[in-house]
Motif scaffolding. Structure first.
Motif, PDB file in Angstrom:
ATOM      1  N   VAL A 502       0.845  -1.203   0.000  1.00 10.81           N
ATOM      2  CA  VAL A 502       0.000   0.000   0.000  1.00 10.81           C
ATOM      3  C   VAL A 502       0.879   1.252   0.000  1.00 10.81           C
ATOM      4  O   VAL A 502       0.591   2.229  -0.697  1.00 10.81           O
ATOM      5  N   LYS A 503       1.964   1.201   0.765  1.00  8.54           N
ATOM      6  CA  LYS A 503       2.906   2.338   0.799  1.00  8.54           C
ATOM      7  C   LYS A 503       3.420   2.640  -0.601  1.00  8.54           C
ATOM      8  O   LYS A 503       3.673   3.789  -0.955  1.00  8.54           O
ATOM      9  N   GLN A 504       3.584   1.574  -1.389  1.00 11.52           N
ATOM     10  CA  GLN A 504       4.066   1.772  -2.763  1.00 11.52           C
ATOM     11  C   GLN A 504       2.941   2.185  -3.709  1.00 11.52           C
ATOM     12  O   GLN A 504       3.133   2.264  -4.919  1.00 11.52           O
ATOM     13  N   ILE A 508      -5.347  -3.615  -2.402  1.00 16.09           N
ATOM     14  CA  ILE A 508      -5.433  -4.987  -1.910  1.00 16.09           C
ATOM     15  C   ILE A 508      -6.892  -5.463  -1.911  1.00 16.09           C
ATOM     16  O   ILE A 508      -7.797  -4.712  -1.549  1.00 16.09           O
ATOM     17  N   PHE A 509      -7.100  -6.713  -2.292  1.00 18.70           N
ATOM     18  CA  PHE A 509      -8.407  -7.355  -2.098  1.00 18.70           C
ATOM     19  C   PHE A 509      -8.310  -8.370  -0.962  1.00 18.70           C
ATOM     20  O   PHE A 509      -7.314  -9.084  -0.859  1.00 18.70           O
ATOM     21  N   LYS A 549      -7.103   3.145   4.243  1.00 17.29           N
ATOM     22  CA  LYS A 549      -8.504   3.249   3.853  1.00 17.29           C
ATOM     23  C   LYS A 549      -9.047   1.853   3.513  1.00 17.29           C
ATOM     24  O   LYS A 549      -8.714   1.286   2.478  1.00 17.29           O
ATOM     25  N   VAL A 550      -9.858   1.331   4.422  1.00 18.99           N
ATOM     26  CA  VAL A 550     -10.413  -0.009   4.250  1.00 18.99           C
ATOM     27  C   VAL A 550     -11.904   0.120   3.941  1.00 18.99           C
ATOM     28  O   VAL A 550     -12.587   0.963   4.520  1.00 18.99           O
ATOM     29  N   ALA A 551     -12.403  -0.679   3.016  1.00 20.95           N
ATOM     30  CA  ALA A 551     -13.838  -0.656   2.699  1.00 20.95           C
ATOM     31  C   ALA A 551     -14.327  -2.082   2.523  1.00 20.95           C
ATOM     32  O   ALA A 551     -13.527  -3.020   2.486  1.00 20.95           O
ATOM     33  N   TYR A 552     -15.642  -2.253   2.462  1.00 18.71           N
ATOM     34  CA  TYR A 552     -16.154  -3.603   2.236  1.00 18.71           C
ATOM     35  C   TYR A 552     -17.261  -3.603   1.187  1.00 18.71           C
ATOM     36  O   TYR A 552     -17.874  -2.577   0.893  1.00 18.71           O
ATOM     37  N   MET A 553     -17.504  -4.788   0.661  1.00 14.37           N
ATOM     38  CA  MET A 553     -18.533  -4.920  -0.374  1.00 14.37           C
ATOM     39  C   MET A 553     -19.057  -6.353  -0.382  1.00 14.37           C
ATOM     40  O   MET A 553     -18.306  -7.291  -0.137  1.00 14.37           O
ATOM     41  N   GLU A 573      -9.044   5.399  -4.256  1.00 16.12           N
ATOM     42  CA  GLU A 573      -9.435   6.004  -2.986  1.00 16.12           C
ATOM     43  C   GLU A 573      -9.630   4.966  -1.883  1.00 16.12           C
ATOM     44  O   GLU A 573      -9.941   5.298  -0.745  1.00 16.12           O
ATOM     45  N   ILE A 574      -9.501   3.696  -2.242  1.00 16.40           N
ATOM     46  CA  ILE A 574      -9.567   2.626  -1.245  1.00 16.40           C
ATOM     47  C   ILE A 574      -8.259   1.847  -1.311  1.00 16.40           C
ATOM     48  O   ILE A 574      -7.788   1.523  -2.397  1.00 16.40           O
ATOM     49  N   ASP A 575      -7.687   1.553  -0.131  1.00 13.34           N
ATOM     50  CA  ASP A 575      -6.449   0.764  -0.119  1.00 13.34           C
ATOM     51  C   ASP A 575      -6.755  -0.722  -0.075  1.00 13.34           C
ATOM     52  O   ASP A 575      -6.150  -1.520  -0.771  1.00 13.34           O
ATOM     53  N   ILE A 576      -7.694  -1.066   0.815  1.00 12.82           N
ATOM     54  CA  ILE A 576      -7.995  -2.478   1.032  1.00 12.82           C
ATOM     55  C   ILE A 576      -9.493  -2.693   0.920  1.00 12.82           C
ATOM     56  O   ILE A 576     -10.269  -2.040   1.624  1.00 12.82           O
TER      57      ILE A 576
END
Ligand code: ADP
Ligand code: MG
Length: 731
Positions: A502-504, A508-509, A549-553, A573-576
């Motif tokens: 993520v830093k790079q 991620i899924f 920034k973590v989100a779900y679906m 706009e979402i990392d994970i």
């Protein structure tokens, strides 16, 4: 007694037993005869106790010398123990949780016992043997022979069912053979009634084999006849030719930023040859995730458009449909063809200002519908809403269905029903025979696409012979995705690695098998410890990555919510993103580089492969991490707990090392069967009790005999297929 007599007329069938039988689908004598055992125990040889060998299935004939029962408070079970003897020695018997045995048997009885030999503290023993008292003058139906074992539900015993079948087995001679004599002769197989009687009460292994072979053939032959009926009906349908125009194709290819691979060229060529015919194409395009199927479809679509036809591109989810919309807009935006998106919640036309001014979705949809009807709108991209909402096309030339295996049963039914397109049904995996193709109407050409490879043996069983094009391999320059089965202790390490990615700037899924633990699924024994999206989201967003920034679906979220998430994901706009298998199909986020799969052992290899295909779609080295819960157990039929972790370990190890979707599908097909690999909807359609995709010789024979058959000469065959189909629809 007759075949159609009710089972209630049989000996020892009262109201209760009748009810139990009905639950198994057994109402008549005929049903009972067609209720087949699923395995056998060979008790045909009676052994002397002195000769028993540990581990073997045996039958002994012995006198009960001691009999007792006790309650075990720890297991909360009644244990019945017996000591029995013949003239050669003594043997111990033990039953768990079968307290009634103490009432049925008594000391001094001579009994046949059948079971597996083991050794316990008291010496040689049989655990939970089946038994049958020996009464002078009666043959023993249950023990001293090959014993059929039936699939049963609670409330009716093997013994009972065997006894009932033995009353009616003579009636099997009245079952008419549905195979015409000349065909039966060509197969060299036995008569149906003989097979039925032998499948219930075989005298030898050979009986079982030959009877099974006949029943296997019947199953396979019906599938082949059905495929043949569809093929013949397609041949009778007419389609408009879409001719290959070299200049058109060339011009289109020049716009692409890459050149086609050889595999793509061949597939494109095969499709063009089909479209050039006056009968509808029905072709399946298979290619691994990321193999580049979309562009092949686009080339063909372009040619259809150039000849003035309309084109549909249909996807199983809104997310995927939106993605196709984006790519088709970018491929076709400078042409004269308008592209529209049409799903349950969306109706858009690219570059059409008028539609933007319409206030409601209904108005927008009507606007689109009108333009499609007039033939002004050429490319319709969407979900099955395209089928369910009564759109009428003016001049439809080509229908492309992406990820066809993902369409649900209900959607397939719609595709079958909607004759507005004259869709050949086989294209969606469900083979259904259209009896009345509209003679005057022309059918569209049909191209379905899938990233779930169907091994040849399965395709042959399911479809007879489907026209298949395969894109093997990936476009050049792709980096291999590094796959790792992560040990429990290394979870933290994996999370550190993810943080680094993520830093790079990567995304991620994280996939979980469940959405959430609800009261509903908590009751289901095996769901308790499954990872779920909401808890995992909470854990990751609050404890592990509070700074990211973590989100779900998940699937049941509102389509607009899902689209919003995917849009954010697209924009970085979402990392994970923690999600269920909704991201399985086709989703394209080139910036994603790590796919984490929780409870990986819960998924089939083909599905895991789909997940993995969500990353590695650009220049970045990508990774797939598999997490498992090693302790999980399942209940098997006998009520014992069985630990499957070794087997799932092996599967996942195989997955780690193999990147070829076809190899994975074949591995899973052999290990788990088509139901697990392709979902019950697809394999359920085969309804195979005896046959399997491994019966290659029988499949070939069935195929040969069905091929080119003149159905008007064999009305009974047609009848049988219809009967089979109506049985299918009941499920
Ligand atoms: P899938 O077969 O999984 O549907 P896509 O059609 O989405 O795969 O293609 C995956 C990616 O590969 C897309 O971004 C597409 O533009 C790209 N692609 C397709 N064909 C080629 C090719 N011959 N060379 C390079 N990239 C290609
Ligand atoms: Mg695709």
């Amino acid at each position: 007694m007759q075949l159609k007599s009710k089972v209630s007329q049989l000996n020892r069938v009262g109201k209760t037993v009748e009810k139990q039988l009905n639950k198994l689908g057994i109402k008549t004598v005929r049903d009972l005869l067609l209720y087949y055992p699923f395995r056998y125990e060979d008790y045909s040889k009676v052994e002397k106790i002195a000769n028993l060998e540990v581990g073997k299935q045996v039958t002994i004939k012995a006198e009960i010398t001691k009999l007792s029962s006790r309650y075990n408070p720890r297991t909360r079970m009644v244990i019945v123990e017996a000591e029995v003897a013949d003239d050669s020695g003594v043997c111990n018997l033990i039953w768990f949780g079968q307290r009634f045995i103490i009432k049925v048997l008594k000391t001094g009885d001579w009994v046949n016992f059948s079971g597996k030999v083991s050794v316990n503290k008291k010496g040689i023993s049989l655990a939970s043997p089946s038994y049958e008292k020996i009464r002078a003058g009666f043959s023993t139906a249950h023990t001293a022979r090959i014993v059929p074992i039936y699939p049963l539900t609670y409330g009716i015993s093997q013994k009972q069912l065997r006894f009932l079948v033995s009353q009616v087995v003579g009636e099997s001679t009245n079952i008419a053979d549905w195979l015409p004599d000349d065909i039966l002769e060509k197969t060299g197989l036995m008569q149906l009634n003989e097979a039925i009687s032998k499948i219930h009460f075989p005298v030898s292994e050979n009986d079982i084999e030959t009877a099974k072979k006949r029943l296997k053939f019947d199953e396979l032959f019906i599938l082949q006849l059905r495929a043949e009926m569809i093929r013949q009906s397609l041949k009778r349908q007419k389609a408009s030719r879409i001719e290959f125009d070299k200049d058109v194709v060339k011009k289109f290819l020049e716009k692409l930023s890459f050149t086609l691979t050889d595999a793509q060229k061949i597939a494109t060529w095969e499709i063009f040859q089909d479209m050039n015919k006056a009968e509808p194409m029905n072709r399946l395009l298979q290619g691994d995730v990321g193999a580049g199927k979309t562009v092949v479809a686009a080339i063909c679509a372009n040619s259809a458009l150039e000849k003035g036809f309309q084109v549909i591109v249909m996807a199983p989810t809104e997310v995927l449909a939106s993605q196709h919309y984006e790519s088709f807009v970018s491929l076709f935006k400078d042409g004269k063809n308008n592209v529209c998106l049409y799903t349950r919640s969306k109706a858009e036309i690219h570059n059409d200002n008028n539609i933007g001014h319409l206030s409601t979705l209904v108005k927008k949809k009507n606007y689109i519908g009108e333009k499609i009807r007039k033939g002004e709108l050429k490319i319709a991209i969407g979900t099955h809403a395209l089928l369910s909402e009564n759109l009428v096309f003016k001049n439809l030339g080509l229908v492309v269905v992406d990820e066809q295996q993902r369409f649900g049963v209900e959607q397939r039914r719609l595709i079958r029903q909607k004759n507005i397109y004259g869709l050949p049904d086989a294209s969606v995996g469900m083979l259904d025979f259209q009896t009345k193709p509209a003679a005057s109407r022309k059918s569209a050409h049909f191209l379905s696409m899938t990233a779930t490879p169907i091994p040849r043996s399965l395709a042959l069983t399911l479809y007879g012979d489907l026209d298949v094009s395969i894109i093997r391999g990936l476009p050049p320059g792709r980096k291999k995705i590094i796959t790792r089965l992560v040990a429990k202790n290394d979870r933290t390490k994996a999370y550190d690695f993810i943080r680094g990615q993520v830093k790079q700037g990567r995304q991620i899924f994280v996939i979980c098998p469940l959405v959430e633990i609800t009261e509903d699924n908590i009751l289901k024994f095996d769901q308790l410890d499954k990872k779920n999206v909401l808890d995992e989201y909470k854990k990751l967003s609050e404890k592990i990555f509070p700074d990211l920034k973590v989100a779900y679906m998940y699937g049941k979220m509102k389509p607009v919510e899902k689209s919003a998430i995917m849009e954010k994901m697209n924009k970085g706009e979402i990392d994970i993103l923690v999600s269920t298998s909704v991201v399985e199909v086709g989703v394209d986020i080139p910036n994603a580089s790590v796919m984490v799969i929780e409870d990986a052992e819960r998924f089939g290899l083909a599905q895991l492969h789909q997940f993995r295909g969500r990353v590695g779609r650009s220049v970045y080295q990508s990774y797939c991490f598999l997490f498992t819960q090693h302790h999980f157990c399942v209940k098997n039929g006998a009520g014992f707990t069985e630990n499957f972790s070794q087997k799932s370990q092996d599967r996942l190890k195989f997955f780690e090392k193999n990147n070829d979707g076809f190899k994975l599908a074949e591995f899973d097909l052999a290990q788990r069967g088509p139901g697990e690999v392709y979902g019950t909807a697809q394999s359920g359609i085969m309804n195979l009790k005896f046959a399997s995709t491994r019966d290659i010789d029988l499949i070939k024979t069935a195929r040969q005999l069905a091929s080119g058959i003149d159905f008007s000469k064999y009305p009974s065959l047609k009848e049988r297929v219809k009967e089979w189909e109506s049985g299918m629809h009941l499920e």
